[in-house]
Design an enzyme around this catalytic site. Structure first.
Site, mmCIF file in Angstrom:
data_model
loop_
_atom_site.group_PDB
_atom_site.id
_atom_site.type_symbol
_atom_site.label_atom_id
_atom_site.label_comp_id
_atom_site.label_asym_id
_atom_site.label_seq_id
_atom_site.Cartn_x
_atom_site.Cartn_y
_atom_site.Cartn_z
ATOM 1 N N GLY A 1 30.052 58.170 101.073
ATOM 2 C CA GLY A 1 28.890 58.786 101.701
ATOM 3 C C GLY A 1 29.198 59.230 103.115
ATOM 4 N N ASN A 2 28.142 59.562 103.869
ATOM 5 C CA ASN A 2 28.334 59.923 105.281
ATOM 6 C C ASN A 2 27.153 59.415 106.086
ATOM 7 O OD1 ASN A 2 26.274 62.132 105.426
ATOM 8 N ND2 ASN A 2 27.566 62.946 103.806
ATOM 9 N N ARG A 3 27.238 59.631 107.388
ATOM 10 C CA ARG A 3 26.263 58.991 108.283
ATOM 11 C C ARG A 3 24.972 59.782 108.480
ATOM 12 N NH1 ARG A 3 28.479 55.297 112.009
ATOM 13 N NH2 ARG A 3 30.731 55.067 111.850
ATOM 14 N N SER A 4 24.806 60.900 107.800
ATOM 15 C CA SER A 4 23.626 61.721 108.066
ATOM 16 C C SER A 4 22.331 60.969 107.709
ATOM 17 C CB SER A 4 23.706 63.015 107.261
ATOM 18 O OG SER A 4 22.548 63.759 107.482
ATOM 19 N N ALA B 1 24.331 66.972 105.020
ATOM 20 C CA ALA B 1 25.773 66.751 105.113
ATOM 21 C C ALA B 1 26.266 66.562 103.684
ATOM 22 C CB ALA B 1 26.055 65.515 105.954
#
Ligand SMILES: Cc1cc2nc3c(=O)[nH]c(=O)nc-3n(C[C@H](O)[C@H](O)[C@H](O)COP(=O)(O)O)c2cc1C
Length: 403
Positions: free
Chosen positions: A208-211, A275
């Site tokens: 995943g990502n931090r968005s 993102a």
């Protein structure tokens, strides 16, 4: 300057109890609120509650305190009027200019922005009579917030649900800050993607990502408040649903692509703030991947995800559609942004610098919006709402005139 004056009209729907929360938020944040319920509304929440929570007298009819001419003065003095919940009956009366109680009189005398937050059963909402009344109110400049989809009174679900009172508070706050309803996106359909995709490795793990989704949600809120019909394709954002926005939840990049392509078929503008993972694991393990004693973990082979922004910008299913991308860069921000804008073929690219403590999850943002026409619009450090407004200003300038 005195406190901003808000008239909270409450008509006779079951959601009247949720308007108490809206009232609380308004008074606690320094607004002078005059609650004007209908007779029917008092079947749901009594006058004592409205009066005690607002600190102001409460009446449903024009015959109280006649020396103060309340049927005229309350509307004249208001900075904003919000009718929440707005019943089918109340909107019918407002659309036809009836004035048989204090609220309907107030609606005729108000010259400030007027907002309706309808709530009712799906059948009532979808009835052509209600839809025509909504269209009339919108044509005359009122903001009629699309009801949410979800649980209604009793066991029913469908469209007609009262939006989250916190989100209605946001709409009122915004309208007061602008001083007008600024309906420059009325009649437009816009698609916004928000959040961060999650690419599953097995049933419990993902890349995943931090968005956080906050910038995309701010864009959706702003567009809805400016009168647009908004589809928000939301990837894993744990945020409350903006009022009047159609939220489509998705998980992965492939799901996001599908939802955005579907929604953008008739969209005037598409803003890709999510993102989206560039890569996803090439294989998905149906069972949880276990660690094995004495063995190193197997490497994760990645495959490319589709480039959704380039695809939308290349296809433009609707003529004149404006496509906006976001670029999160860690260095050489502007040069990388300009190159990305050209590569993707979008009209605008919002470029911001990201890092551990920058942008992700925060309430503020700082960015430069690059235009395919060579323009450069810096947006100073400030709330994500301000960047959202700038994006819509730039989109609006580029939209073909409404036919
Ligand atoms: C239990 C109950 C719940 C109701 N909920 C709604 C509602 O959510 N939306 C609506 O438009 N009407 C609803 N109604 C019908 C209205 O109360 C009715 O149309 C009334 O005349 C509205 O009056 P007003 O617009 O002057 O407040 C409800 C009625 C009852 C008895």
């Amino acid at each position: 300057m005195g406190k901003p004056k808000v008239v909270l009209g409450v008509s006779g729907g079951i959601a009247a109890y949720k308007a108490c929360e809206l009232l609380r938020r308004l008074t606690e944040s320094g607004h002078d609120v005059r609650v004007v319920p209908t007779e029917s509304a008092l079947h749901f929440v009594g006058a004592a509650t409205w009066s005690a929570l607002s600190g102001n007298p409460v009446s449903t009819e024009v015959w109280d305190s006649v020396h103060e001419v309340p049927h005229v003065r309350i509307g004249q003095a208001a900075d904003v009027v919000i009718v929440a919940p707005a019943t089918a009956d109340m909107m019918a009366k407002a659309a036809h200019g009836l004035a048989d109680d204090l609220l309907t009189n107030t609606l005729l005398t108000a010259r400030c922005p007027v907002i309706f937050a309808p709530a009712m059963h799906t059948e009532m909402w979808e009835h052509p009579a209600t839809q025509e009344n909504v269209a009339t109110l919108r044509r005359r400049g009122a903001l009629v917030i699309e009801p949410a989809v979800g649980r209604l009174t009793g066991v029913d679900t469908g469209k007609g649900r009262f939006p989250d009172p916190v989100e209605l508070f946001e709409v009122v706050r915004r309208v007061l800050a602008r001083g007008d309803l600024g309906q420059d996106l009325a009649g437009r359909h816009v698609v916004v993607s928000a959040g961060g995709t999650r690419e599953p490795l097995d049933p419990v793990r993902f890349l995943g990502n931090r968005s956080s989704g906050k910038q995309g949600y701010a864009l959706a809120r702003s567009a809805a408040a400016r009168g647009a019909r908004v589809t928000l394709v939301s990837a894993n954002a744990a945020l409350s649903e903006p009022a009047g926005v159609d939220v489509v939840p998705v998980g992965t990049a492939v799901q996001l692509r599908e939802a955005v392509l579907k929604a953008s078929a008739d969209a005037d503008a598409v803003v890709m703030a999510a993102a989206v993972a560039d890569f996803r694991p090439g294989t998905y393990a149906a069972g949880k991947i276990k660690k094995k004693d004495g063995q190193e973990p197997a490497p994760i082979a990645l495959v490319r995800n589709p480039d959704i922004l380039a695809e939308i910008a290349g296809e433009r299913p609707r003529p004149g559609q404006v496509v906006v991308g976001f670029a999160a860069e860690t260095d050489d921000v502007l040069a990388n942004g300009r190159a990305k804008l050209e590569r993707k073929g979008c009209d605008l690219l919002v470029v911001n610098e990201v890092g551990e403590r920058k942008t992700f999850g925060s309430e503020e943002n700082e960015a430069v919006v690059l235009g395919a026409d060579g323009s450069e619009t810096p947006v100073p450090y400030g709330p994500k709402e301000a960047l959202a407004d700038t994006v819509w200003d730039l989109v609006t300038e580029r939209l073909p005139r409404n036919s």
